[in-house]
Scaffold this active site. Sequence first.
Site, PDB file in Angstrom:
ATOM      1  N   HIS A  24      48.641  67.108  40.371  1.00 30.45           N
ATOM      2  CA  HIS A  24      47.611  68.156  40.506  1.00 30.45           C
ATOM      3  C   HIS A  24      48.152  69.559  40.190  1.00 30.45           C
ATOM      4  CE1 HIS A  24      48.822  69.298  44.611  1.00 30.45           C
ATOM      5  NE2 HIS A  24      48.433  68.167  45.133  1.00 30.45           N
ATOM      6  N   HIS A  78      45.081  59.986  55.898  1.00 26.89           N
ATOM      7  CA  HIS A  78      44.771  61.105  55.002  1.00 26.89           C
ATOM      8  C   HIS A  78      43.943  60.559  53.842  1.00 26.89           C
ATOM      9  CE1 HIS A  78      45.048  64.713  52.767  1.00 26.89           C
ATOM     10  NE2 HIS A  78      46.212  64.549  52.175  1.00 26.89           N
ATOM     11  N   GLU A  80      43.216  62.006  50.931  1.00 30.39           N
ATOM     12  CA  GLU A  80      43.445  62.541  49.576  1.00 30.39           C
ATOM     13  C   GLU A  80      43.609  61.385  48.584  1.00 30.39           C
ATOM     14  OE1 GLU A  80      46.484  65.535  49.395  1.00 30.39           O
ATOM     15  OE2 GLU A  80      46.016  66.042  47.308  1.00 30.39           O
ATOM     16  N   ASP A  82      45.558  60.384  46.350  1.00 31.43           N
ATOM     17  CA  ASP A  82      46.794  59.622  46.145  1.00 31.43           C
ATOM     18  C   ASP A  82      47.121  58.699  47.317  1.00 31.43           C
ATOM     19  OD1 ASP A  82      47.063  62.112  47.437  1.00 31.43           O
ATOM     20  OD2 ASP A  82      49.216  62.164  47.124  1.00 31.43           O
ATOM     21  N   HIS A 145      47.575  68.417  55.598  1.00 28.21           N
ATOM     22  CA  HIS A 145      47.140  69.657  55.008  1.00 28.21           C
ATOM     23  C   HIS A 145      45.680  69.631  54.590  1.00 28.21           C
ATOM     24  CE1 HIS A 145      47.313  68.424  50.597  1.00 28.21           C
ATOM     25  NE2 HIS A 145      47.823  67.369  51.216  1.00 28.21           N
ATOM     26  N   ASP A 164      51.294  63.281  54.521  1.00 21.10           N
ATOM     27  CA  ASP A 164      52.019  64.173  53.596  1.00 21.10           C
ATOM     28  C   ASP A 164      53.128  64.988  54.277  1.00 21.10           C
ATOM     29  OD1 ASP A 164      50.879  63.490  51.192  1.00 21.10           O
ATOM     30  OD2 ASP A 164      49.269  64.960  51.326  1.00 21.10           O
ATOM     31  N   TYR A 196      58.273  70.898  48.460  1.00 24.30           N
ATOM     32  CA  TYR A 196      56.989  70.366  48.946  1.00 24.30           C
ATOM     33  C   TYR A 196      56.344  71.328  49.943  1.00 24.30           C
ATOM     34  CZ  TYR A 196      53.490  66.925  50.049  1.00 24.30           C
ATOM     35  OH  TYR A 196      52.284  66.293  50.177  1.00 24.30           O
ATOM     36  N   HIS A 229      55.024  60.215  51.025  1.00 21.60           N
ATOM     37  CA  HIS A 229      55.707  60.438  49.740  1.00 21.60           C
ATOM     38  C   HIS A 229      57.211  60.472  49.973  1.00 21.60           C
ATOM     39  CE1 HIS A 229      52.198  61.485  47.373  1.00 21.60           C
ATOM     40  NE2 HIS A 229      51.851  62.427  48.229  1.00 21.60           N
TER      41      HIS A 229
END
Length: 404
Positions: A24, A78, A80, A82, A145, A164, A196, A229
């Site tokens: 992104h 989460h 998101e 990914d 986040h 994350d 990060y 991650h």
Amino acid sequence: MKAVEIKDGIFWVGAVDWAVRDFHGYVTPRGTTYNNYLIMDEEITLIDTVKYDFADLAIKNISGVVDPSRIKNVVINHIENDHATSLDRIMALAPNATIYISEKGKKGIERFFDTSNWTMKTVKSGDTLTIGKRTLEFLETPMLHWPDSMFTYCREDKVLFTQDAFGQHIASATRFDDEFEKSDSAAELEDSVIDYYANILMPFGQMIKNKIAEVQSKGLAAEIIAPDHGIIWRQNPQKVLDMYQDMANGKARLAVAIIYDTMWQSTEKMSVPIAEGIRAEGLDCRVIKLRATPMSVAIKEFWKCRGTLIGSPTLNNILYPSVAEFLTHVRGLRPKNRLTGAFGSYGWGGGAVKEAYEECKRMGLQTVEPGIQIPYRPSPDDEAACFEFGRSFARQVIEYHAGF
Ligand SMILES: Cc1cc2nc3c(=O)[nH]c(=O)nc-3n(C[C@H](O)[C@H](O)[C@H](O)COP(=O)(O)O)c2cc1C
């Protein structure tokens, strides 16, 4: 990569994305991983899924441990893209599984999938789920986040699944901090954590401090921190907690970043004596040309240094576009505790340096004024003035840094 047991009966079943270089807009020179975890208990539980195009890999890894149709619970920490966009693939294999998700996560996931045939239970901080020998405890971490974000803590194994938070964009054949430090280096791991944090988590420093305090006050002692991650923290989970605490407190190096762009090299020519002036005061100095450097790297270097000088030529009365882009990006990250200044070359009316200061003030950053502006090419006298400007800025950074 095959499933890897991270603790008795708890498996990493994620996917390594060796190839991604643009995440992104964030540059990932080492790729990344999408981590998800399978807990083998009376009720087999999957923590998170992976990015949609890695679903086959993750399902293969799950199948290496257990038939996916036996998954009883899916925790979504989460939503998101990914982490949750292969949820439909999992639900197709385990249609009777129950999804545990935050209220905001449920609303969000309904925007991605037709959930009408899925069983979803919303959970909030303090709620628990007993899956056999183990109890999972949920802790909402809104805006860490995204609004839906939460952590899941496995009490018996003391594993904290943190989506994350505490992650890094590193594709590696190693899964754990101790392995990575041997195969690569501790410094590289630390740098990836800072990268990060700077690019994703910088705006949320106060919330991070509050959450770390809450984790500690609730006694959720983590022997393993398992993010979504990169590398899993098993050797020294406290290290990443301390790093986050430090960064949330505004920790920075006593150093200066010069972040600039140039059309005809005059602003660049100014950056040389400015950097020498900074060095003359004994400070390290990083010089970053924006169009030669990925944005996420420039942001990381900005974040690492206590002071930053923004260099921009004037183009049509305003900032050079790449510099404006950088400052806009940084403004969204709501930086704190950094000292700034500006310089640049202009032809007639100028305007870029003034705008750079306006942007820094708009972010609430302390500035050192005035900056330095040179018409067209810097002369030897101008270069001497640039050197003095660098020295003076460095002295003020030293003074400012002493307050931390
Ligand atoms: C397309 C273009 C537009 C410019 N617009 C302005 C301007 O509005 N005001 C100004 O003072 N200088 C303007 N300049 C002059 C540059 O700011 C000047 O050439 C400066 O020395 C360039 O610095 P650099 O070598 O670091 O790119 C313009 C230059 C170009 C090429």
